[in-house]
Scaffold this motif. Sequence first.
Motif, PDB file in Angstrom:
ATOM      1  N   GLY A  14       0.788  -1.224   0.000  1.00 18.66           N
ATOM      2  CA  GLY A  14       0.000   0.000   0.000  1.00 18.66           C
ATOM      3  C   GLY A  14       0.816   1.269   0.000  1.00 18.66           C
ATOM      4  O   GLY A  14       0.462   2.245  -0.666  1.00 18.66           O
ATOM      5  N   SER A  15       1.932   1.313   0.746  1.00 19.12           N
ATOM      6  CA  SER A  15       2.753   2.515   0.833  1.00 19.12           C
ATOM      7  C   SER A  15       4.104   2.140   1.410  1.00 19.12           C
ATOM      8  O   SER A  15       4.262   1.084   2.031  1.00 19.12           O
ATOM      9  CB  SER A  15       2.087   3.580   1.718  1.00 19.12           C
ATOM     10  N   VAL A  16       5.086   3.023   1.244  1.00 21.81           N
ATOM     11  CA  VAL A  16       6.408   2.752   1.795  1.00 21.81           C
ATOM     12  C   VAL A  16       6.348   2.750   3.321  1.00 21.81           C
ATOM     13  O   VAL A  16       7.088   2.008   3.984  1.00 21.81           O
ATOM     14  CB  VAL A  16       7.432   3.783   1.270  1.00 21.81           C
ATOM     15  N   GLY A  17       5.461   3.585   3.906  1.00 18.99           N
ATOM     16  CA  GLY A  17       5.289   3.562   5.348  1.00 18.99           C
ATOM     17  C   GLY A  17       4.748   2.231   5.827  1.00 18.99           C
ATOM     18  O   GLY A  17       5.193   1.691   6.849  1.00 18.99           O
ATOM     19  N   GLY A  18       3.775   1.680   5.090  1.00 22.07           N
ATOM     20  CA  GLY A  18       3.237   0.374   5.434  1.00 22.07           C
ATOM     21  C   GLY A  18       4.282  -0.716   5.316  1.00 22.07           C
ATOM     22  O   GLY A  18       4.363  -1.622   6.158  1.00 22.07           O
ATOM     23  N   ALA A  19       5.116  -0.646   4.272  1.00 26.73           N
ATOM     24  CA  ALA A  19       6.177  -1.630   4.090  1.00 26.73           C
ATOM     25  C   ALA A  19       7.185  -1.571   5.237  1.00 26.73           C
ATOM     26  O   ALA A  19       7.642  -2.604   5.749  1.00 26.73           O
ATOM     27  CB  ALA A  19       6.880  -1.403   2.762  1.00 26.73           C
ATOM     28  N   ALA A  20       7.560  -0.345   5.652  1.00 29.38           N
ATOM     29  CA  ALA A  20       8.515  -0.188   6.755  1.00 29.38           C
ATOM     30  C   ALA A  20       7.920  -0.739   8.052  1.00 29.38           C
ATOM     31  O   ALA A  20       8.619  -1.390   8.848  1.00 29.38           O
ATOM     32  CB  ALA A  20       8.892   1.275   6.920  1.00 29.38           C
ATOM     33  N   TYR A  21       6.644  -0.472   8.273  1.00 28.89           N
ATOM     34  CA  TYR A  21       5.991  -0.966   9.487  1.00 28.89           C
ATOM     35  C   TYR A  21       5.981  -2.498   9.513  1.00 28.89           C
ATOM     36  O   TYR A  21       6.316  -3.115  10.540  1.00 28.89           O
ATOM     37  CB  TYR A  21       4.564  -0.423   9.554  1.00 28.89           C
ATOM     38  N   VAL A  22       5.612  -3.119   8.407  1.00 29.05           N
ATOM     39  CA  VAL A  22       5.563  -4.582   8.337  1.00 29.05           C
ATOM     40  C   VAL A  22       6.961  -5.169   8.523  1.00 29.05           C
ATOM     41  O   VAL A  22       7.153  -6.150   9.257  1.00 29.05           O
ATOM     42  CB  VAL A  22       4.956  -5.049   7.000  1.00 29.05           C
ATOM     43  N   ALA A  23       7.958  -4.553   7.871  1.00 28.10           N
ATOM     44  CA  ALA A  23       9.326  -5.064   7.958  1.00 28.10           C
ATOM     45  C   ALA A  23       9.845  -5.021   9.398  1.00 28.10           C
ATOM     46  O   ALA A  23      10.463  -5.986   9.874  1.00 28.10           O
ATOM     47  CB  ALA A  23      10.237  -4.252   7.046  1.00 28.10           C
ATOM     48  N   HIS A  24       9.591  -3.932  10.089  1.00 28.51           N
ATOM     49  CA  HIS A  24      10.069  -3.812  11.462  1.00 28.51           C
ATOM     50  C   HIS A  24       9.280  -4.724  12.410  1.00 28.51           C
ATOM     51  O   HIS A  24       9.827  -5.208  13.411  1.00 28.51           O
ATOM     52  CB  HIS A  24       9.970  -2.359  11.925  1.00 28.51           C
ATOM     53  N   HIS A  25       8.008  -4.933  12.092  1.00 30.09           N
ATOM     54  CA  HIS A  25       7.181  -5.808  12.929  1.00 30.09           C
ATOM     55  C   HIS A  25       7.626  -7.264  12.799  1.00 30.09           C
ATOM     56  O   HIS A  25       7.697  -7.991  13.813  1.00 30.09           O
ATOM     57  CB  HIS A  25       5.717  -5.666  12.522  1.00 30.09           C
ATOM     58  N   ILE A  26       7.937  -7.692  11.573  1.00 33.20           N
ATOM     59  CA  ILE A  26       8.340  -9.082  11.344  1.00 33.20           C
ATOM     60  C   ILE A  26       9.784  -9.297  11.781  1.00 33.20           C
ATOM     61  O   ILE A  26      10.120 -10.255  12.479  1.00 33.20           O
ATOM     62  CB  ILE A  26       8.161  -9.460   9.858  1.00 33.20           C
ATOM     63  N   GLY A  27      10.673  -8.386  11.350  1.00 28.09           N
ATOM     64  CA  GLY A  27      12.084  -8.484  11.704  1.00 28.09           C
ATOM     65  C   GLY A  27      12.774  -9.646  11.006  1.00 28.09           C
ATOM     66  O   GLY A  27      12.186 -10.355  10.169  1.00 28.09           O
ATOM     67  N   GLY A  28      14.038  -9.849  11.342  1.00 28.42           N
ATOM     68  CA  GLY A  28      14.800 -10.967  10.795  1.00 28.42           C
ATOM     69  C   GLY A  28      15.056 -10.838   9.313  1.00 28.42           C
ATOM     70  O   GLY A  28      14.851  -9.773   8.699  1.00 28.42           O
ATOM     71  N   PRO A  29      15.492 -11.926   8.676  1.00 29.75           N
ATOM     72  CA  PRO A  29      15.777 -11.914   7.229  1.00 29.75           C
ATOM     73  C   PRO A  29      14.560 -11.539   6.382  1.00 29.75           C
ATOM     74  O   PRO A  29      14.691 -10.869   5.367  1.00 29.75           O
ATOM     75  CB  PRO A  29      16.236 -13.352   6.940  1.00 29.75           C
ATOM     76  N   THR A  30      13.379 -11.968   6.818  1.00 31.62           N
ATOM     77  CA  THR A  30      12.169 -11.635   6.050  1.00 31.62           C
ATOM     78  C   THR A  30      11.925 -10.128   6.049  1.00 31.62           C
ATOM     79  O   THR A  30      11.607  -9.526   5.016  1.00 31.62           O
ATOM     80  CB  THR A  30      10.949 -12.363   6.628  1.00 31.62           C
ATOM     81  N   GLY A  31      12.068  -9.510   7.221  1.00 31.35           N
ATOM     82  CA  GLY A  31      11.902  -8.061   7.308  1.00 31.35           C
ATOM     83  C   GLY A  31      12.933  -7.328   6.465  1.00 31.35           C
ATOM     84  O   GLY A  31      12.608  -6.329   5.803  1.00 31.35           O
ATOM     85  N   ASP A  32      14.174  -7.795   6.476  1.00 30.42           N
ATOM     86  CA  ASP A  32      15.219  -7.162   5.659  1.00 30.42           C
ATOM     87  C   ASP A  32      14.883  -7.269   4.175  1.00 30.42           C
ATOM     88  O   ASP A  32      15.122  -6.322   3.410  1.00 30.42           O
ATOM     89  CB  ASP A  32      16.571  -7.832   5.926  1.00 30.42           C
TER      90      ASP A  32
END
Length: 516
Positions: A452-470
């Motif tokens: 949906g947005s770069v903000g949404g992507a950053a939020y999901v990445a930080h929430h998941i963390g690890g290699p998947t978040g990276d």
Amino acid sequence: MGRIPHRQQSDDRPELHAPAPASRWAMLAVLCASLLLVAMDATILNVALPSLIDHMEPSPMEQLWIVDLYGLVLGGLLITCGAIGDRFGRKRLFIAGFVLFGLASVVAATAHTPAQLIAGRALLGVGGAMVMPSTLSLIRNIFTDDRERTTAIGIWAAVAGAGAAIGPLVGGQLVEAFGWSAAFWLNVPVVVVTVIAGLWLLPEYRAPQHGRLDWFSAVLSVLGVVALAWGIKHVAKGNPAVLDWVILVASAVLLGLFAYRQSRSADPLLDVRLFRNRAFTAAALATLLAMLAIGAALFLISLWLQYIHGYSPSEAGVRTLPAAIATLLGALATPWLMERVGVRVLMGFGLGALTVGFVVLAAVPDTTYPLVAMILACLGLGDGLAITTAAAVLVSAVPAERAGQAGAVEETNYELGIGLGVALLGSIHGRLFTGHMTGLPLQGADLEDARGSVGGAAYVAHHIGGPTGDEVLRIAQHAYDSALTTTSWISAGLVGTVAVLTVVLVPRGFKATAAH
């Protein structure tokens, strides 16, 4: 309605005696303080948006409305508010508008939902629209000497240009120290001091009118602008519904009817016949398209600095400083340069500098901050030169009795350009970003949020963390850069086209002097 007698210049007369020389510059300081605040609010949320998203979680469409509704409401109401000030008093409108601006700031600062924040931004736009026409028209009345008036208008234009550029800088510092709401609380003490000083210092002026205000035309103009913004937003973001196209067509009908009524009115809100003047048309187009491009650029680059490069809000704000400094220097140098190189060359050069900045931003594949700093300086310099020259042309290219309307056109195009820039280019960027977000190791709601947005992507990445978040962050960074490249090429094409039109339309040897 019977024919209304032609207004003479003497109609634009003060109710009080002309101010003493020692107080004129104090009056200018009051007017510029209000103008700086109104101009800053067009961009101050650029760096506050990530913090606001984390706190309030608005949808991508709500994010765009929060950012650009202010400029769209302000731009849509400027012409009407200018006419109201002419009839009922410019000081009175200025004071009332700034009080509303302060109250709206409290509404926005205390918002707990996106809806309340959007409502607060809309009210801020109404207050700003009441303030801005009064500043330029009062300056024209306060400064009766041609040389002083030219200097005052140059300072006015510099403040207007620099205000939008320093918005991200001030916003970044406040957001990091106190949270996103501080971007609105800042307004309250400035409003209190300025209102007190304005009541004490400013004289009242009004231009007597023989006809009643055309409220139907005023409604047409506002509805037309809002419908245009809605249509552009929803069509640009992709997969528009039939209703979106209907609203876009309706905006053209409403604005066309407004122009038709103004062309037949003996006392119009906006004399559309002014656009028969080639220099006037060139300056109006230059202001609209230059601010459309740079308004979107400041918004997208601010998000780029935070989400792609990981800067804090204050760090991102500081890194937009090259644009603010270059804008201020360009605006202040414009009166001196106009006398030496001419309007045609200077406006063309300013728009050319903007075009070069966008081309470099689009053409360089791996953009580092030092290069971005040079791009921001190029954009700021071009903005300062082009917009200030355009303001002088708009005022000087028309008869003296229409100079107030010329100022309203400049202010409308300036604010509407910023709003439409985020609406159009921001929506295009968002659509391209979503299209490039492929291969994500996500599913369900996380996948939808990240696309949906770069903000949404950053939020999901930080929430998941690890290699998947990276991996999510890496894909989002690539998608954002790719979308920014395309929107930069579009901006370069828009500004480059108006640069050519300026050279064609502005007569050789045209001189811009303050209206009197």
